[in-house]
Structure formats: structure tokens, C-alpha cells
Design a protein around this motif. Structure first.
Motif, PDB file in Angstrom:
ATOM      1  N   GLN A 357       0.527  -1.208   0.074  1.00 53.61           N
ATOM      2  CA  GLN A 357       0.294  -0.288   0.300  1.00 53.61           C
ATOM      3  C   GLN A 357       0.807   1.181   0.510  1.00 53.61           C
ATOM      4  OE1 GLN A 357      -2.466  -1.054   2.968  1.00 53.61           O
ATOM      5  NE2 GLN A 357      -4.185  -1.587   2.243  1.00 53.61           N
ATOM      6  N   SER A 358       2.153   1.159   0.628  1.00 54.63           N
ATOM      7  CA  SER A 358       2.871   2.529   0.717  1.00 54.63           C
ATOM      8  C   SER A 358       2.962   2.339  -1.042  1.00 54.63           C
ATOM      9  CB  SER A 358       3.717   2.104   1.452  1.00 54.63           C
ATOM     10  OG  SER A 358       4.938   0.982   0.914  1.00 54.63           O
ATOM     11  N   VAL A 359       3.014   1.871  -2.371  1.00 52.53           N
ATOM     12  CA  VAL A 359       3.311   2.145  -3.240  1.00 52.53           C
ATOM     13  C   VAL A 359       2.715   2.173  -4.114  1.00 52.53           C
ATOM     14  CG1 VAL A 359       4.420   0.868  -5.645  1.00 52.53           C
ATOM     15  CG2 VAL A 359       6.023   0.356  -2.916  1.00 52.53           C
ATOM     16  N   TYR A 360       1.090   1.492  -3.805  1.00 53.81           N
ATOM     17  CA  TYR A 360       0.334   1.577  -4.088  1.00 53.81           C
ATOM     18  C   TYR A 360      -0.377   2.659  -3.486  1.00 53.81           C
ATOM     19  CZ  TYR A 360       1.625  -1.892  -7.446  1.00 53.81           C
ATOM     20  OH  TYR A 360       2.165  -2.472  -8.699  1.00 53.81           O
ATOM     21  N   HIS A 361       0.001   4.728  -3.016  1.00 46.58           N
ATOM     22  CA  HIS A 361      -1.283   4.964  -2.015  1.00 46.58           C
ATOM     23  C   HIS A 361      -1.435   6.191  -3.659  1.00 46.58           C
ATOM     24  CE1 HIS A 361       2.262   7.799  -3.848  1.00 46.58           C
ATOM     25  NE2 HIS A 361       3.076   6.894  -3.604  1.00 46.58           N
ATOM     26  N   ALA A 362      -1.639   6.174  -4.480  1.00 43.55           N
ATOM     27  CA  ALA A 362      -2.332   6.620  -5.719  1.00 43.55           C
ATOM     28  C   ALA A 362      -2.513   5.688  -6.658  1.00 43.55           C
ATOM     29  CB  ALA A 362      -1.474   8.376  -6.321  1.00 43.55           C
TER      30      ALA A 362
END
Length: 559
Positions: A357-362
Motif C-alpha cells: 500500500q505504501s507503493v500503491y498510494h495513488a
């Protein structure tokens, strides 16, 4: 879900598609003929028309269509969850991409190896051809300008990849001479070429090479982009056997070895997929999964760019017509397996859901960086490769394929200018050197004129997915019309065609609204132009298809 099961399900389904479905399509629908004299023999010139061993040609076709897109698309689309991305890549490869790629080679092969745009003029009409070729030009412009930016950034971020990336060109030149001039056994040449390439990958981390941050008035990013286009221009003018074929062939083998290492590491380490199967908690601003999934993942499921390569360079090198099954359909299988690897690397290559999730935050996050990071983690845990070596291996894989796509893309752009020269009676444009300068000039104008720093191609990249998929749908439409004229079943191309056009036009409308809200009038205008082109060409093709069906039925009634 363990990544091993994901891998086995995906690869198993694609293998079934090749051994069963592709055989049916090529034998019963396209009815490939081993006695048909291909344009490579009929029009052989030693430069563009060269009868080629199917394994070498597969390497050219596969690596030309692969590029970075089958990594970028899936690596972004997993933000909706791994299940939608997995299903679209797997089913799209079997029922969409394989049929599209093999069909595009077949259609071009049966029309003097003309590009799909020129075939459109013969099959549908001059107005459709003119609009179609504008769409083709836009796709090539986006691919060439953006892939130059992608390669430049990776060479800056991973200087350990510089030696293997540029050294691969030298290896390809030597391989081309060994195959065509000295007639050395292909297997021996393949082994020597791959060993040399991986030897440079091993040396790369020991001797990282970077350009100075500034070279006169240029930044290192701008300097790399200019160097890449100088190389691509030279490569596009050389005979295909000298650099294009051997470079693509060796890169194809390199990719399968790289995929073998990555999949082997998955089997050994058995990582768990930490990303959600269906992501119901997507970041704010993430667009609807339908239709955006089907245009975000283009290469790896179906891509109009493949039709350009299939009809632009591959069909000019086809030795025997039955070879198109291996070259076209299996080429799509190769790309599907790369897209599957991207899904696994970006969903099982992170330790926890929080890391993911820290990578796919947007929306739009992930991409090449997530693939390299996640894939390197899997290689490190499964095979014990140190982080730098694993990242170098994956970076070289990405850059080499983006580079081979640029090689082919610029050659195809040169063909477009030459075809325009013939169509509009401008003989000066038919010259290879002039057409190449126009191709390079248009890419650099976009890269530096719009962006100012060489990254201008990124400005119109948001339209790549929809424009590219539109091209795929239109290619399927041309193939469908040909099948109807020959009295053959059209459902196998018509079904994916309708689905693709509906999703593409819906995607263009959604993007149009988004550009309007953002007051991005440049992209709004360009999107509107592509949307109008899509509607006009679709109406023209539907009219042609309808009249062709009526003519066919009338002819059958007389019989």
C-alpha cells in the motif's frame, strides 16, 4: 494465495491456448498455406524483405512488441486487485492478443506485406486509411518518445545497467554477421550470444557508468535521450539482418532466461500474494475499473502496436506462412507470460500489505519501479542473488525490451512517412534517410518542444492506452472483413473486436470528461480528435462489413 498457484494457472492456460486454440485458428480460420509464396521471397531485397528462420523472426517480433508496456500496464492495474489483472492478461492473451497478432501477420502477408494502414485502404477505403494512419502515427510517436524517457531514467537510476545495455548492441552486430555471413549453427551462435550478454550483466555492477549531470547545456537525461534517438535512427536504416533481427533474437532468449529465473525463484521461495484479490479500498481519485482496466493493461492482453509490428516488419520477413502461428500467436504468449510475471512481482514481491500500500498510494503508481523492486526481492529470497545484481538483471530486461521496441517503432514511423510520400505524390519523402529524419525530428519535437527537458512524450502518454486499444480493435475489424470476403467464420475476431471498441470508446469518453474537469485543453482536444476518428472509422468499417456480408450472401444464393 501463494504465487506458485497463480503462476501455474496462468502459464498452464496460455500453454493450452497455444497448443489447442491457436492451431484451430490458424488451420481452420486463417487456413495458412505452406505453399503460399510470401512477400519475403517474392519481394526479397536484403534490407527489409528477408526470408527468416522462424525462431529468429519470433525473437524479432516478440521483443519488438514486448517493450516496457507489458510491465508498466499490469504493474499499475493491480491497484484494482490481482484477480482482474490476472484474468484480463490470461484470457486476453489467449482469445484476443494471439488471434490479433497472428491475424495481422496473415492479413499483411496476403496483401504484399503492406502495413495494416495500407491494407485498410485496400479493404475498406481511402478515407478510413487516412484516418487510420493518423492514429497509427500518434501511437508510434507516443511509444518512441516515451520509451526513450523510460530508458534514460533507468540508465540514470541504475548505472550498473549501462554496460550490458549498450554492449548488447555489439553482441547483436556480431551475431548477425555469424548467422548470415559465416553460416555458423544457430544454436552455437545463440549460446555464445547469451553467455556474452549475461557476462556483461555480471560485470555491470562492478563497473557502473553514468553520464555527467550536465553536458554543456544538456542534462544527463536529455543527453541519454538524444543518444538513444541517434542510435535508433542508424538502426532503422540498417538491413534487418544486421542488427534488428539478431538484437531482438538474443533479447528474446535473454527474456525467457530472465523469466525462467524469476519463475524459478517463485517456485523455490513460494511467496504469498499480499495485495488484495479485489481492492475495495482504492485510493481517492482512482478511476472505475470498467473500462479503464482494459486500456491500462494493453500490451500483455492485446495491443494495437502489435499489429503495426506484425504488418510493418514481421510480415516482410516471414519465410513460410504456417510460421505465423509460432511467430505471432506464441509471440503473444511470450508477452502474456511477461505481464503475468509483472503481476506476481508487484503483488507477491512485498513483505506485507502495508508495504504494498505504501507503493500503491495513488492511481498511476507502481510501474517499472514496483516491478524491479518486487522482482528483485523474489530473486533475492529464491535464488540468493544480492539486491544490486537482481535489480541490474531486471533493469537490463526492461531497458533492452524498451530499446528493441524503439528500434522497430522508429523503422515503422519511417515506413509511415514513406507511405505518405507514395499516397500524396511526394517522392522526396520516399527516401529512407529523409523519412528517418522526419521520424526522429517529430519524436524530438514532442520530447523537447512539449516538455522542455526531453520528457515531453509523457505529456500525451495518458492517451496511449485508449489510442493503442483503438488501433487493436480496428486491426481486428480489417481482419474480420477479410474473413467475411473469403466466406469464413468471423465470430473469433468479431467478438474481441466489439468488446475492445466498446471499452476503448467508453475509456475515451471518461478521459475526455477528466481532461475537461482539469482544464487540460491540449489533451482534451487530442482526446476529442481520437474519439471522432474512432467513431468515423468504426462507422466506415461497419458499413463495409455489412455490405460485404450482403454481397457474400448474394453470391452464395446464386451458387
Amino acid at each position: 494465495m501463494n504465487a506458485i498457484f497463480l503462476m501455474l494457472m496462468g502459464l498452464g492456460a496460455m500453454a493450452l491456448g497455444y497448443f489447442v486454440y491457436s492451431k484451430f485458428i490458424c488451420q481452420k480460420i486463417f487456413k495458412v498455406d505452406p505453399n503460399f509464396v510470401t512477400p519475403a521471397h517474392e519481394m526479397s531485397d536484403g534490407v527489409d524483405y528477408v526470408p527468416t528462420n522462424k525462431y529468429v523472426l519470433w525473437g524479432h517480433h516478440f521483443t519488438s512488441v514486448a517493450g516496457a508496456a507489458p510491465i508498466i500496464g499490469p504493474a499499475i492495474a493491480v491497484i484494482w486487485g490481482w484477480v482482474p489483472a490476472f484474468l484480463w492478461v490470461t484470457l486476453g492473451t489467449i482469445f484476443f492478443a494471439g488471434v490479433h497478432d497472428a491475424g495481422a501477420i496473415w492479413a499483411s502477408n496476403r496483401n504484399k506485406a503492406k502495413s495494416i494502414g495500407a491494407v485498410t485502404g485496400d479493404i475498406i477505403g481511402s478515407r478510413a486509411r487516412s484516418i487510420f494512419m493518423i492514429v497509427i502515427f500518434l501511437v508510434l510517436l507516443m511509444v518512441n518518445a516515451v520509451f526513450a524517457v523510460v530508458i534514460a531514467k533507468q540508465l540514470i537510476n541504475f548505472p550498473s545497467a549501462t554496460i550490458p545495455v549498450w554492449g548488447a548492441i555489439v553482441v547483436a552486430l556480431i551475431v548477425g554477421q555469424l548467422i548470415y555471413r559465416r553460416l555458423i549453427n544457430l544454436l552455437v551462435v545463440s549460446i555464445v550470444g547469451v553467455v556474452a550478454l549475461y557476462g556483461m550483466i555480471y560485470i555491470g555492477p562492478m563497473m557502473p557508468i553514468s553520464l555527467p549531470e550536465t553536458i554543456g547545456a544538456l542534462s544527463d537525461n536529455e543527453a541519454w535521450i538524444i543518444l538513444l534517438f541517434v542510435y535508433a535512427a542508424i538502426a532503422s536504416l540498417l538491413p534487418v539482418w544486421m542488427l534488428l533481427q539478431p538484437r531482438d533474437y538474443i533479447n528474446g532468449i535473454q527474456l525467457f532466461i530472465g523469466l525462467g529465473l524469476l519463475y524459478g525463484a517463485v517456485i523455490i521461495s513460494g511467496p504469498e500474494v499480499v495485495a488484495p484479490a479485489f481492492n475495495t479500498d482504492v485510493p481517492a481519485g482512482t478511476p472505475s475499473i470498467v473500462p479503464l482496466l482494459f486500456v491500462t493493461i494493453a500490451c500483455g492482453a492485446i495491443s494495437g502496436f502489435h499489429g503495426l509490428v506484425a504488418s510493418g516488419t514481421t510480415s516482410k520477413q516471414l519465410d513460410k506462412e504456417p510460421d505465423l502461428r509460432f511467430v505471432g500467436y506464441f509471440g503473444a504468449i511470450g508477452e502474456g507470460s511477461l505481464a503475468l510475471a509483472a503481476i506476481i512481482a508487484t503483488t507477491a514481491g512485498f513483505a506485507t500489505l502495508a508495504d504494498w500500500q505504501s507503493v500503491y498510494h495513488a492511481f498511476g503508481q507502481g510501474g517499472v519501479g514496483a516491478f524491479i523492486r518486487g522482482g528483485a526481492n523474489i530473486l533475492e529470497s529464491g535464488l540468493g542473488l544480492d539486491e544490486t545484481m537482481a535489480q541490474t538483471l531486471l533493469t537490463v530486461m526492461v531497458v533492452l525490451f524498451a530499446g528493441t521496441t524503439m528500434d522497430t517503432g522508429l523503422r515503422l514511423q519511417r515506413y509511415i512517412f514513406q507511405e505518405w510520400g507514395s499516397i500524396y505524390n511526394m517522392p522526396w519523402m520516399n527516401k529512407g534517410s529523409v523519412a528517418t529524419l522526419l521520424a526522429v525530428g517529430s519524436c524530438l519535437l514532442l520530447a523537447f518542444g512539449a516538455g522542455g527537458d526531453g520528457s515531453g512524450g509523457l505529456l500525451i502518454w495518458p492517451l496511449f492506452g485508449t489510442t493503442n486499444q483503438l488501433l487493436g480493435g480496428l486491426t481486428l475489424l480489417v481482419i474480420t472483413v477479410m474473413l467475411v470476403k473469403l466466406g469464413r467464420p468471423m465470430i473469433y475476431t468479431l467478438a474481441p473486436l466489439v468488446f475492445l471498441l466498446v471499452m476503448t470508446i467508453a475509456g475515451l469518453v471518461i478521459q475526455l470528461k477528466g481532461f475537461y474537469v482539469k482544464e487540460d485543453w491540449f489533451l482534451f482536444t487530442l482526446d476529442l480528435v481520437v474519439l471522432i476518428a474512432a467513431i468515423v472509422i468504426t462507422l466506415e468499417c461497419v458499413a463495409t462489413l455489412t455490405s460485404t456480408i450482403k454481397e457474400r450472401k448474394a453470391a452464395e444464393a446464386k451458387e
